[in-house]
Design a protein around this motif. Structure first.
Motif, short mmCIF file in Angstrom:
data_model
loop_
_atom_site.label_atom_id
_atom_site.label_comp_id
_atom_site.label_asym_id
_atom_site.label_seq_id
_atom_site.Cartn_x
_atom_site.Cartn_y
_atom_site.Cartn_z
N MET A 1 -75.93 9.11 39.20
CA MET A 1 -77.05 8.22 39.20
C MET A 1 -76.70 6.91 38.51
O MET A 1 -77.21 5.87 38.89
CB MET A 1 -78.25 8.88 38.54
N LYS A 2 -75.83 6.99 37.51
CA LYS A 2 -75.40 5.75 36.86
C LYS A 2 -74.65 4.87 37.84
O LYS A 2 -74.80 3.65 37.84
CB LYS A 2 -74.49 6.05 35.66
N GLU A 3 -73.83 5.50 38.69
CA GLU A 3 -73.08 4.76 39.69
C GLU A 3 -74.03 4.07 40.67
O GLU A 3 -73.83 2.92 41.03
CB GLU A 3 -72.13 5.68 40.46
N LEU A 4 -75.08 4.77 41.08
CA LEU A 4 -76.07 4.18 41.99
C LEU A 4 -76.75 2.98 41.34
O LEU A 4 -76.94 1.95 41.98
CB LEU A 4 -77.11 5.21 42.38
N ALA A 5 -77.14 3.13 40.09
CA ALA A 5 -77.79 2.02 39.39
C ALA A 5 -76.85 0.82 39.29
O ALA A 5 -77.27 -0.31 39.49
CB ALA A 5 -78.23 2.47 38.00
N SER A 6 -75.59 1.09 39.04
CA SER A 6 -74.60 0.02 38.96
C SER A 6 -74.40 -0.67 40.30
O SER A 6 -74.33 -1.90 40.38
CB SER A 6 -73.26 0.59 38.47
N ILE A 7 -74.34 0.12 41.37
CA ILE A 7 -74.17 -0.44 42.72
C ILE A 7 -75.38 -1.30 43.09
O ILE A 7 -75.24 -2.40 43.62
CB ILE A 7 -73.96 0.68 43.76
N ILE A 8 -76.57 -0.81 42.79
CA ILE A 8 -77.79 -1.57 43.09
C ILE A 8 -77.83 -2.86 42.29
O ILE A 8 -78.14 -3.93 42.83
CB ILE A 8 -79.04 -0.71 42.83
N GLU A 9 -77.49 -2.78 41.01
CA GLU A 9 -77.51 -3.97 40.17
C GLU A 9 -76.49 -5.00 40.67
O GLU A 9 -76.81 -6.18 40.81
CB GLU A 9 -77.21 -3.60 38.72
N THR A 10 -75.28 -4.55 40.96
CA THR A 10 -74.25 -5.46 41.45
C THR A 10 -74.64 -6.07 42.79
O THR A 10 -74.48 -7.27 43.00
CB THR A 10 -72.90 -4.72 41.61
N GLY A 11 -75.17 -5.25 43.67
CA GLY A 11 -75.59 -5.73 44.99
C GLY A 11 -76.73 -6.71 44.92
O GLY A 11 -76.74 -7.71 45.65
N ALA A 23 -75.78 2.14 48.35
CA ALA A 23 -76.61 2.82 47.35
C ALA A 23 -77.71 3.64 48.03
O ALA A 23 -77.99 4.76 47.63
CB ALA A 23 -77.21 1.81 46.40
N VAL A 24 -78.30 3.08 49.09
CA VAL A 24 -79.36 3.81 49.81
C VAL A 24 -78.77 5.06 50.46
O VAL A 24 -79.36 6.14 50.40
CB VAL A 24 -80.02 2.90 50.86
N ARG A 25 -77.60 4.92 51.06
CA ARG A 25 -76.94 6.07 51.70
C ARG A 25 -76.62 7.16 50.67
O ARG A 25 -76.85 8.34 50.91
CB ARG A 25 -75.66 5.58 52.39
N LEU A 26 -76.09 6.76 49.52
CA LEU A 26 -75.76 7.73 48.47
C LEU A 26 -77.03 8.38 47.92
O LEU A 26 -77.03 9.56 47.57
CB LEU A 26 -74.98 7.05 47.35
N THR A 27 -78.11 7.61 47.84
CA THR A 27 -79.37 8.15 47.34
C THR A 27 -79.90 9.23 48.27
O THR A 27 -80.41 10.26 47.82
CB THR A 27 -80.41 7.03 47.18
#
Length: 65
Positions: A1-11, A23-27
């Motif tokens: 979940m930390k990775e997803l938050a990081s991807i969303i923030e960077t994106g 991030a949506v796909r991973l979610t």
């Protein structure tokens, strides 16, 4: 979940649709494992308890019994 938050923030900071789509796909793959206690722990870990974001997001989760 930390990775997803990081991807969303960077994106969102760089406005890269590719990262947000990832991030949506991973979610979607992670969704069956996202229970209320897991989400609550994640929100507690990532956001300060006194923040407006913390209280707003926590309000969507069911109260523990």
């Amino acid at each position: 979940m930390k990775e997803l938050a990081s991807i969303i923030e960077t994106g969102s900071n760089s406005k890269e649709v590719r990262r947000i789509f990832r991030a949506v796909r991973l979610t979607m793959a992670l969704r069956p494992k996202l229970t209320a206690p897991v989400l609550s722990s994640f929100i507690d870990h990532v956001l300060p308890p006194a923040s407006d974001s913390h209280s707003r997001l926590s309000s969507y989760l069911p109260n523990p019994k």
